[in-house]
Scaffold this active site. Sequence first.
Site, PDB file in Angstrom:
ATOM      1  N   GLY A 116      43.412  26.686  18.545  1.00 12.38           N
ATOM      2  CA  GLY A 116      42.468  25.844  17.811  1.00 12.38           C
ATOM      3  C   GLY A 116      43.196  24.806  16.980  1.00 12.38           C
ATOM      4  O   GLY A 116      44.353  24.984  16.612  1.00 12.38           O
ATOM      5  N   LYS A 168      47.916  30.198  11.370  1.00  9.26           N
ATOM      6  CA  LYS A 168      47.376  28.863  11.068  1.00  9.26           C
ATOM      7  C   LYS A 168      48.471  28.130  10.303  1.00  9.26           C
ATOM      8  O   LYS A 168      48.924  28.602   9.257  1.00  9.26           O
ATOM      9  CB  LYS A 168      46.119  29.058  10.206  1.00  9.26           C
ATOM     10  CG  LYS A 168      45.289  27.840   9.993  1.00  9.26           C
ATOM     11  CD  LYS A 168      43.953  28.219   9.366  1.00  9.26           C
ATOM     12  CE  LYS A 168      43.206  27.020   8.885  1.00  9.26           C
ATOM     13  NZ  LYS A 168      41.949  27.361   8.224  1.00  9.26           N
ATOM     14  N   ASP A 186      31.991  25.244   3.282  1.00 12.86           N
ATOM     15  CA  ASP A 186      32.143  24.620   4.599  1.00 12.86           C
ATOM     16  C   ASP A 186      31.574  25.519   5.698  1.00 12.86           C
ATOM     17  O   ASP A 186      32.226  25.744   6.725  1.00 12.86           O
ATOM     18  CB  ASP A 186      33.626  24.311   4.859  1.00 12.86           C
ATOM     19  CG  ASP A 186      33.804  23.317   5.998  1.00 12.86           C
ATOM     20  OD1 ASP A 186      32.812  22.664   6.388  1.00 12.86           O
ATOM     21  OD2 ASP A 186      34.926  23.199   6.509  1.00 12.86           O
TER      22      ASP A 186
HETATM   23  N1  LIG Z   1      41.777  33.715  13.304  1.00 19.14           N
HETATM   24  C1  LIG Z   1      41.436  32.966  14.350  1.00 19.14           C
HETATM   25  N2  LIG Z   1      41.283  33.506  15.572  1.00 19.14           N
HETATM   26  C2  LIG Z   1      40.930  32.739  16.627  1.00 19.14           C
HETATM   27  N3  LIG Z   1      40.683  31.413  16.552  1.00 19.14           N
HETATM   28  C3  LIG Z   1      40.813  30.819  15.355  1.00 19.14           C
HETATM   29  C4  LIG Z   1      41.199  31.551  14.201  1.00 19.14           C
HETATM   30  N4  LIG Z   1      41.233  30.703  13.151  1.00 19.14           N
HETATM   31  C5  LIG Z   1      40.891  29.504  13.639  1.00 19.14           C
HETATM   32  N5  LIG Z   1      40.642  29.551  14.953  1.00 19.14           N
HETATM   33  C6  LIG Z   1      40.233  28.425  15.827  1.00 19.14           C
HETATM   34  O1  LIG Z   1      40.838  27.250  15.335  1.00 19.14           O
HETATM   35  C7  LIG Z   1      39.831  26.297  14.932  1.00 19.14           C
HETATM   36  C8  LIG Z   1      40.313  25.569  13.698  1.00 19.14           C
HETATM   37  O2  LIG Z   1      40.523  26.504  12.655  1.00 19.14           O
HETATM   38  P1  LIG Z   1      40.090  26.212  11.161  1.00 19.14           P
HETATM   39  O3  LIG Z   1      38.679  25.716  11.129  1.00 19.14           O
HETATM   40  O4  LIG Z   1      40.360  27.428  10.350  1.00 19.14           O
HETATM   41  O5  LIG Z   1      41.126  25.076  10.828  1.00 19.14           O
HETATM   42  P2  LIG Z   1      40.972  23.894   9.776  1.00 19.14           P
HETATM   43  O6  LIG Z   1      42.219  23.068   9.860  1.00 19.14           O
HETATM   44  O7  LIG Z   1      40.659  24.460   8.446  1.00 19.14           O
HETATM   45  O8  LIG Z   1      39.765  23.132  10.422  1.00 19.14           O
HETATM   46  P3  LIG Z   1      38.588  22.330   9.776  1.00 19.14           P
HETATM   47  O9  LIG Z   1      38.854  22.410   8.308  1.00 19.14           O
HETATM   48  O10 LIG Z   1      38.704  20.977  10.374  1.00 19.14           O
HETATM   49  O11 LIG Z   1      37.329  23.061  10.175  1.00 19.14           O
HETATM   50  C9  LIG Z   1      38.564  27.126  14.725  1.00 19.14           C
HETATM   51  O12 LIG Z   1      37.385  26.371  14.927  1.00 19.14           O
HETATM   52  C10 LIG Z   1      38.723  28.217  15.779  1.00 19.14           C
HETATM   53  O13 LIG Z   1      38.291  27.742  17.025  1.00 19.14           O
END
Ligand SMILES: Nc1ncnc2c1ncn2[C@@H]1O[C@H](COP(=O)(O)OP(=O)(O)OP(=O)(O)O)[C@@H](O)[C@H]1O
Length: 362
Positions: free
Chosen positions: A10, A37, A131
């Site tokens: 992701g 992440k 969010d």
């Molecule tokens: N623990 C996890 N297991 C599986 N997939 C995940 C996990 N965490 C995140 N993802 C995938 O990665 C994508 C992005 O993660 P996340 O939303 O946490 O990142 P972000 O950088 O905070 O994104 P945004 O703030 O733009 O929504 C999620 O929509 C999901 O598809």
Amino acid sequence: MQWIRGQTIGCGSFSTVNLVVPNKKGFSQCPPPMAVKSCENINSDSLKNEKEVLDQLGFCPQIIRCFGDEYTVENDEKLYNLFLEYANKGSLADQVKKSGGNLVESDVRRYARSILEGLRFLHAKGFAHCDIKLQNILLFGNGDVKIADFGLAKRNGKEGGERWRLEIRGTPLNIAPESVNENEYDSPVDIWALGCAVVEMFTGKSAWNFKPGTNVAALLIKIGVRDELPAIPAELSEQGKDFLRKCFVKDPKNRWTAEMLLDHPFMAGDDETIAMNRCEEEASTSPKCSFEEFSVSPRLPFDFPYWVSTQSTASSQSNFQQNSSLVSSSPSYVSSPLDRIRQLACDQAPNWSVCGSWITLR
Ligand SMILES: Nc1ncnc2c1ncn2[C@@H]1O[C@H](COP(=O)(O)OP(=O)(O)OP(=O)(O)O)[C@@H](O)[C@H]1O
């Protein structure tokens, strides 16, 4: 390093998410499947805020678990990494897509119930997620449904401070009226966003009638100032419609809480009751307002999930620390909702500059 970065699963506006492949030498036992992440350390405020909030929350079956953090240097770049439990069924947004664009009411109800259970826990601990959207609800093979992405979460009652004056936390289409008008982001904003998510699950369309290219100030005025509410899908059962009415209350003080909504008949009702009610509704002669009357809105406004100014990327403190340190400097900038909307979306040909998945207001 006791692990190897596996395939990318992701990407968000702040980070990239990869599978964690354990390096056998490093682990005495087989660890649980994990995702990592990661982002550049210099832009890690949001990810560090996520860790801080998850640590303070502790365990809840409907909230993603965090297994710790670590710095790495990869390709001469210092990265901040957060280890999370791996959701092997992806996000609820993926699930809606896989199901042909929308979900049947019984599934919508089941997902809404899990999200509400997570929100009840989060709100009882004094936090707001800020969010809630389908991309941030993660699914597991055993049927678990968990809230993820706490990068924008904050303690109730804490001011966002000057930094958030011209910025919107989270997805504009799910933004609550009090956030537009008063820059207020407390737990009721998650209930409003949950209502938007329920509409999106059921219809496959965002809750507001917003076409690409539409004047953004007009959307904000609609949400913040006008009496208008998101359209409630005509095809939803009466319980479902009433549930949404309790989410879409403009005044956050009168909006139902997660605790109250968990007792709502929509959450308690079984599928047969819903089907019977629908038959009764269909038999009634009352005219229907079809959701199709409203034109299709984009899944994400402007095709971008976030709408935040670049000022936020410049900070070197974590969001959480920054929010805490600014509590006492109460802002005196809000003179009226319309003034604030003018600040957020200048009506004189605003310059919406786009960079990555961010939009900058100038
Ligand atoms: N623990 C996890 N297991 C599986 N997939 C995940 C996990 N965490 C995140 N993802 C995938 O990665 C994508 C992005 O993660 P996340 O939303 O946490 O990142 P972000 O950088 O905070 O994104 P945004 O703030 O733009 O929504 C999620 O929509 C999901 O598809």
